[in-house]
Design an enzyme around this catalytic site. Sequence first.
Site, short mmCIF file in Angstrom:
data_model
loop_
_atom_site.label_atom_id
_atom_site.label_comp_id
_atom_site.label_asym_id
_atom_site.label_seq_id
_atom_site.Cartn_x
_atom_site.Cartn_y
_atom_site.Cartn_z
N CYS A 1 0.86 -1.19 0.00
CA CYS A 1 0.00 0.00 0.00
C CYS A 1 0.89 1.24 0.00
O CYS A 1 0.61 2.23 -0.69
CB CYS A 1 -0.88 0.06 1.24
SG CYS A 1 -1.80 -1.44 1.61
N CYS B 1 -8.08 -2.29 -4.04
CA CYS B 1 -6.67 -1.87 -3.93
C CYS B 1 -5.75 -3.09 -3.83
O CYS B 1 -4.66 -3.07 -4.40
CB CYS B 1 -6.47 -0.89 -2.78
SG CYS B 1 -6.63 0.83 -3.36
#
Lengths: 209, 267
Positions: free
Chosen positions: B176, B228
């Site tokens: 991330c 994501c």
Amino acid sequence: MIRSKIPLRTLAVLASPALLLPVAAADDYRDYRAEAMAMVKRDFQAKGIAGLDRLEQDGVQAVCNRTGNHPPADVVRRLEQDQMASVRFPADGKLMGDWKEGEKLAQNGRGFTWTDKPGLPVGGNCYNCHQISPKEGSYGTVGPSLYLFGKKRGYGEDIQKYVYSKIYNAKAYNLCSEMPRFGYIGALQEQQIRHLVALLLDPESPVNQ
Amino acid sequence: MRARFILAATAGIALAMPVLAQTGASADFQKFRDVMEEDNPAELFEARGEAYWKTPSGPKHASLEQCDLGLGPGVVAGAYVQMPRYFADVDKVMDAESRVVHCMVTLQGLTYEAVTRQPFSNQSGTPAHVNVVTYVAGQSRNMPIAVPQRHPKEREMYQIGKEIFNFRAGPYDFACATCHGTDGKRIRMQDLPNLTRPEGAIKAVQGWPGYRMTGGLMLTSQWRMNDCFRQQRFPEPKYLSDTVTAILTYQAVNAKGQIYRGPGIKR
């Protein structure tokens, strides 16, 4: 996914004292990383081409994860050498392809997600992170601008070799780089990397206009 | 009446969007969103969620009005900006979506499998729990994010979430943090919030659940995290899993003190 085996030296580095976690003095010490890894192992499921093997860190990932992307300098030096040794240059020594093909690859952001089809070819994803040709206004800024790359850095064989190997394995120059290792993981083939080298280094390419 | 107007307006946007996307100006989109916020399509889903909340249904023929979202049974106002949080009855930290599903199972007698068979909205419809989450979120509009860190398990979730945020793996070596760890970066023309700081981390909460113009779907934070991880080239996180709760906790705690503007509109 094709990934070369972790060289022995990388494994040795992983076990070396330099990377052992700081030993806790107090009881409140907890290894949240280990707990996070155990949680991740429980909580993911394979989907499409994205198998659970993707959660296994290779040597470089493990070293970067354990050190917050800042491994000690001697470790960086040794592991970058290993990554460099993984680079396979074309047997015929030809490093330049067709910049027009390179532009198509740079535009294409597909590949390796669970909604992508299995097998090659995949895109280069380059515009996701880099400004490249001035004709493309929609570019990302995770990486530096590559506009005028050849004009600024030269067109000779050394720089061709540099760009070829940087695309093949960005970690050979910057161990914890945010840029993927496109050749090393088998995402881009020899001919495709040549096209991308040409996109950056052909004097005719819009990149250098 | 209002609902019909909203849908008509939204159809107009859906047509206009590709043009915006091509000229690629996030500033244009922002202007556009400001205008739309006045007639926010999310309100339609909030209304549906409120109706579901108050109407008895399921095998036990019960409403959700006794659902405890952390502030006591039936208290909805302010609950969303204080989740994920620790719930003693299950001895674990839950995000809003997990808790809503939990209430549907325990109060209404539905099976977990039945409720989660379709986790996210798609062309075939918006699941009931998504409407309810949207309603719950709307009841925290204009309140500051105040996710608690008092219970040891809440602090543990934060620390684990932080590790997962920074965990690089997969074919592209992405975490991330690769895309959301520094200020002012973009992927193509899409701004990447720095989720490690309050001004960026609010973007993980702000506008979610969100009505997404692309496809015209109401989507939750669970969906956002799922997508994501897909972009990260990871395998799929299980719906409502601890991993997703951990990463949501990390982001929401980082957004402490920022004002939540309610369910919104997303590209």
